[in-house]
Design an enzyme around this catalytic site. Structure first.
Site, PDB file in Angstrom:
ATOM      1  N   THR A  31       0.811  -1.221   0.000  1.00 17.70           N
ATOM      2  CA  THR A  31       0.000   0.000   0.000  1.00 17.70           C
ATOM      3  C   THR A  31       0.839   1.264   0.000  1.00 17.70           C
ATOM      4  O   THR A  31       0.394   2.306  -0.475  1.00 17.70           O
ATOM      5  CB  THR A  31      -0.948   0.000   1.209  1.00 17.70           C
ATOM      6  OG1 THR A  31      -0.156  -0.107   2.403  1.00 17.70           O
ATOM      7  CG2 THR A  31      -1.924  -1.152   1.137  1.00 17.70           C
ATOM      8  N   CYS A  32       2.042   1.168   0.577  1.00 12.87           N
ATOM      9  CA  CYS A  32       2.882   2.365   0.639  1.00 12.87           C
ATOM     10  C   CYS A  32       3.233   2.871  -0.750  1.00 12.87           C
ATOM     11  O   CYS A  32       3.420   4.073  -0.956  1.00 12.87           O
ATOM     12  CB  CYS A  32       4.160   2.066   1.414  1.00 12.87           C
ATOM     13  SG  CYS A  32       3.855   1.579   3.115  1.00 12.87           S
ATOM     14  N   PHE A  33       3.337   1.942  -1.690  1.00  9.33           N
ATOM     15  CA  PHE A  33       3.746   2.296  -3.052  1.00  9.33           C
ATOM     16  C   PHE A  33       2.585   2.205  -4.048  1.00  9.33           C
ATOM     17  O   PHE A  33       2.817   2.238  -5.256  1.00  9.33           O
ATOM     18  CB  PHE A  33       4.881   1.371  -3.501  1.00  9.33           C
ATOM     19  CG  PHE A  33       6.047   1.361  -2.565  1.00  9.33           C
ATOM     20  CD1 PHE A  33       6.857   2.472  -2.443  1.00  9.33           C
ATOM     21  CD2 PHE A  33       6.318   0.252  -1.787  1.00  9.33           C
ATOM     22  CE1 PHE A  33       7.940   2.470  -1.572  1.00  9.33           C
ATOM     23  CE2 PHE A  33       7.394   0.238  -0.915  1.00  9.33           C
ATOM     24  CZ  PHE A  33       8.207   1.350  -0.802  1.00  9.33           C
ATOM     25  N   TRP A  70       4.506  -6.202   3.280  1.00  9.20           N
ATOM     26  CA  TRP A  70       5.221  -4.932   3.065  1.00  9.20           C
ATOM     27  C   TRP A  70       6.262  -5.099   1.973  1.00  9.20           C
ATOM     28  O   TRP A  70       7.051  -6.025   2.012  1.00  9.20           O
ATOM     29  CB  TRP A  70       5.883  -4.525   4.368  1.00  9.20           C
ATOM     30  CG  TRP A  70       6.875  -3.441   4.213  1.00  9.20           C
ATOM     31  CD1 TRP A  70       8.216  -3.543   4.365  1.00  9.20           C
ATOM     32  CD2 TRP A  70       6.628  -2.085   3.885  1.00  9.20           C
ATOM     33  NE1 TRP A  70       8.822  -2.345   4.165  1.00  9.20           N
ATOM     34  CE2 TRP A  70       7.864  -1.431   3.861  1.00  9.20           C
ATOM     35  CE3 TRP A  70       5.494  -1.333   3.587  1.00  9.20           C
ATOM     36  CZ2 TRP A  70       7.991  -0.071   3.565  1.00  9.20           C
ATOM     37  CZ3 TRP A  70       5.616   0.000   3.308  1.00  9.20           C
ATOM     38  CH2 TRP A  70       6.849   0.618   3.291  1.00  9.20           C
TER      39      TRP A  70
END
Length: 871
Positions: free
Chosen positions: A836-838, A871
């Protein structure tokens, strides 16, 4: 020592600078010199000579300074007379034409015992410098000289000695004597700068009077002039030495002295500017450097204290700079800006704009200090002001010229913005110029309205300038009052510039480990005693028993914790009956003894969510928004929060006066509220329950009723929320500016996000591929399946992919980056995963559309898609 007397301090009078000849030959005239004076009041002849003498500096007229340079011989021997300091005694001395003045001083010392440093020789009203020869001073046979002494009362004998040596070294360099002189100039200048620094006591306080006297000596002996002449000297090395010395003086002044003190050096820098502008050009790098530093010195000086009208200044060496001194720089820089705007690329330099602003500020302050100034200058008064009439008229004309050129450039700019992609056409200084023009417009009657009318005609380019060039930390307050000319994008950008900048350095992050089952309580504990500076530095978020970390987890936490804070079941906020997305503080929140601390926590969370640009799915009621902006609340502002009260108040105000006066409403200035299950009567003012509402006081009643219902009853809650918000944004000023720069609907978009349904085409257009090609079957199947999903399924998929529950107002194009679909090497039996971070979703090459649909249907079930992949 009998011929040497004590000296008294003469009264200072105004000093005058003569205009200088075109061949750059300078003689400094001084009507009185406080450091040289004849003490014999009975000697009227001496008093006449000394009271209006000239000081001969090494930089003199070439035909004068180079006279009588023939080889010394016995025929050069001359006789001359030296009239003593007191008693009318006269010495008869002999010398040769090439003897130096210093040699004569030594002879006088041998006869009288008066130290050389205490002597001053005056001839034809001029002081003779040590390094000059008798021929250069035009001393002929039987010439009469006067010997005077340096004042015994002066506190700066060493300063005079150092400056004398500095000027003499410069003189020798101008004559072509380079050896040793460069080192002497630098060392003596350093020695003088060290003396300036010594005016600071052990407590860090400066003796401004002493510093000012030292600077006056520096000017009295024409050091600025001498250095400029050295700069223009044709001899090798002189120009570099002078430039280095001038820069060193300015740099050292700004580094050694605090700002409120180093502004006293402004007179010296002003001299540098004046002499350089005459001797060099306005494009000369050293002149530009001096002018820029002068601007920074006078920028924060308040006119009326340090800047005054020339008629009220008794001595320019006393540290006073006049309005007339600095106004020419405003005109000069305005012309340069005009030239830049009129050129093909339309790009004035940032340094010219910065200097223009610096010189303009004290001029504006001076105008506002005029007795005729009543908020602005009336046009009929512009020619009849007590002071600055010329400057005020010129400034008005400069405004008209610059405003016209800027608007023409912005009209051209709007045409270029239509083309894609948008390019920077040299527009980076337009907004800064407009800011200064607006500050000028505010000085004149009706000119500000004209300014904004002109901006309205080019509002498209004005909006672009704000989004593209408004920077954090710059003064953008001048735009806020006319935010109606802006659109959502430019208002949002303007508001964000008032918030602190995020610092994502890992070592500064505030770490939190949150249990989802105790989300609100755990989050509060991590925030309750946290240092606000550390919170601003960044947050590191982790959920208990989950592997995922990073920005994606943080976005989810913001959304979830805000849902909890504004959950009506927690009694902190109440949802508006007509719009369940909107919330305002609950007057009954005191059922929780920690409610006020939670309101402060809520303020911190909302401020951080805005800083992180996370949409949290809630919006504020208008009445709450108005209080955060520091504005009053009207009847229309409560329409959503309490439609029943709104309707009742409207009815009271619209009712026939005669009916109201019959007391058919049965109202008094009191209201009933429910508190902890009990009905309580609250008076709107003292003894209000005994005051009947009638047609004359009904407007007051409605106003007080609204005030009590939406301000007084929740004042503690709002105060704590505001305190938490201000902890993050650094104070009430920033908080008010942030909310004042926005419309309520703008804040809706920033906090809640887009209200529109997600467009699959927009989604697809903002997605990139890694391992897949857009023409692959799996990609084709994927977008067909997404198009078949319900809105709820699409939202869950978006959350699984990005951790976002809501899109920005601009849709997918408003995200921080593109979305990505990655091809994984996992087994086709596995579900998709996400980073989700990217904004990255990963899945293997499923063999069929049916298999892919099955996998995607599983992850779009809310109980599955609410947690993270790897992650």
């Amino acid at each position: 020592m009998s011929s040497y007397t004590e000296f008294f301090h003469p009264q200072r009078t105004k000093r005058k600078f003569d205009d200088y000849d075109d061949d750059i030959i300078f003689i400094h005239k001084n009507t009185t010199n406080p450091n040289y004076y004849n003490s014999n009041p009975d000697d009227s002849n001496n008093n006449e000579i000394i009271s209006d003498h000239h000081f001969i500096h090494p930089i003199t007229r070439q035909h004068e300074s180079l006279a009588s340079t023939s080889t010394s011989s016995s025929s050069d021997r001359i006789q001359f007379f030296v009239r003593m300091i007191s008693g009318g005694k006269t010495l008869v001395l002999y010398g040769k034409k090439d003897d130096t003045v210093k040699l004569i001083h030594e002879k006088i010392q041998a006869v009288t015992g008066i130290p050389i440093i205490e002597q001053r020789l005056i001839y034809r009203g001029r002081q003779l410098q040590w390094e000059s020869s008798l021929a250069e001073c035009s001393i002929k046979n039987d010439a009469g000289l006067h010997l005077v002494g340096r004042m015994r009362s002066t506190e700066h004998p060493k300063v005079w000695q150092v400056i004398d040596g500095l000027v003499n070294s410069i003189y020798r360099m101008c004559k072509g004597e380079i050896g040793g002189c460069i080192k002497s100039v630098k060392s003596r200048l350093d020695e003088f700068l060290g003396m300036m620094k010594k005016n600071e006591n052990e407590n860090g306080e400066f003796n401004a009077v002493s510093l000012n006297t030292e600077l006056s000596i520096f000017q009295s002996l024409c050091v600025p002039l001498a250095l400029v002449m050295l700069y223009m000297s044709p001899h090798k090395g002189n120009k570099e030495c002078a430039a280095e010395s001038i820069r060193h003086f300015i740099d050292s002044s700004t580094s050694l002295l605090p700002k409120h003190i180093y502004s006293q050096c402004g007179n010296v820098v002003l001299d540098f500017c004046k002499f350089l502008s005459r001797a060099a050009t306005q494009d000369d790098p050293l002149y530009i450097y001096c002018r820029s530093n002068l601007g920074s010195m006078v920028e924060d000086v308040m006119i009326g204290r340090c800047l005054r009208n020339r008629d009220t200044c008794s001595n320019r060496t006393s540290g006073v700079i006049t309005v007339e001194d600095i106004f020419p720089f405003v005109g000069e820089l305005a012309n340069k800006l005009s030239e830049g705007l009129g050129s093909g690329n339309g790009s004035p330099s940032s340094s010219d704009v910065r200097d223009f602003a610096a010189f303009l500020r004290p001029i504006r302050v001076a105008i506002k200090d005029l007795p005729e100034y009543g908020g602005y200058i009336l046009k009929p008064m512009m020619f009849n002001l007590s002071r600055y009439s010329d400057e005020i008229n010129i400034l008005y004309m400069l405004f008209l010229e610059l405003m016209d050129k800027v608007c023409k450039c912005m009209e051209k700019m709007e045409g270029e913005l239509v083309r894609e992609p948008k390019t920077d056409g040299g527009w980076d200084q337009y907004l800064a110029i407009l800011k200064e023009l607006h500050s000028i417009a505010k000085l004149y009657e009706g000119l500000e309205d004209s300014f904004w009318s002109s901006i309205k005609a080019v509002k498209v380019s004005f909006r672009y300038l704000i989004v593209r060039y408004a920077k954090r930390g710059e003064d953008c307050k001048w735009i806020i009052e006319h935010k109606d000319l802006l659109d959502f994008e430019s208002r949002r950008h303007l508001a964000m510039m008032f918030l602190p900048e995020m610092n994502d350095e890992y070592e500064e992050l505030h770490e939190m480990l949150i249990d989802r089952s105790k989300l609100l309580a755990h989050s509060y504990e991590y925030f309750a005693h946290a240092d606000s500076e550390k919170l601003r530095g960044g947050l590191f978020m982790e959920f208990t028993n989950e592997e995922a970390t990073g920005p994606g987890v943080l976005r989810e936490w913001f959304f979830l914790v805000c849902q909890e804070i504004f959950n009506p079941q927690n009694a902190l906020f109440v949802a508006c009956p007509n719009d369940r997305r909107r919330f305002f503080p609950n007057p009954a929140s005191k059922v929780d003894p920690l409610h006020l601390k939670y309101f402060k926590f809520a303020g911190r969370v909302i401020a951080l969510a805005l800083m992180h640009k996370v949409q949290v799915g809630i919006v504020f009621d208008r009445a709450f928004f108005m209080q955060l902006a520091g504005s009053g609340i009207s009847l229309e502002d409560i329409k959503d929060a309490d439609p029943y009260l709104y309707s009742s108040c409207k009815q009271i105000l619209d009712m026939d006066p005669s009916v109201v006066d019959q007391d058919v409403l049965g109202l008094t200035f009191a209201r009933e509220i429910e508190e902890l299950g009990c009905i309580k009567v609250v008076e709107l003012f003292a003894d209000g329950k005994n005051i009947v509402v009638n047609s004359r006081n009904r407007e007051e009643y409605v106003e007080l009723l609204i005030q009590h219902s939406f301000v007084t009853s929740v004042s503690e809650q709002v105060t704590q929320f505001v305190e938490g918000f201000e902890d993050i944004v650094r104070g009430p000023k920033t908080r008010k500016l942030f909310f004042k720069s926005l419309e309520l609907e703008d804040l809706d978009g920033m906090l809640h996000g887009s209200e529109s349904s997600m467009s699959v085409e927009d989604w697809k257009a903002n997605t990139e591929y890694n391992g897949y090609k857009e023409t692959d079957d799996q990609i084709d199947w994927f977008w067909k399946i997404v198009g078949e999903m319900t809105v709820k399924q699409q939202q869950v998929l978006l959350s699984f992919w990005t951790s976002l529950k809501h899109l920005p107002v601009e849709g997918f194009s408003g995200l921080a980056s593109k979305l990505h679909i990655y091809k994984s090497n996992d087994s086709i039996d596995l579900l998709p995963s996400s980073h989700t971070c990217f904004y990255r979703i990963c899945f293997p090459a499923y063999p069929s559309m049916a298999v892919m649909r099955e996998r995607l249907n599983i992850i779009t079930q809310e109980h599955v898609g609410c947690s993270f992949g790897t992650w």
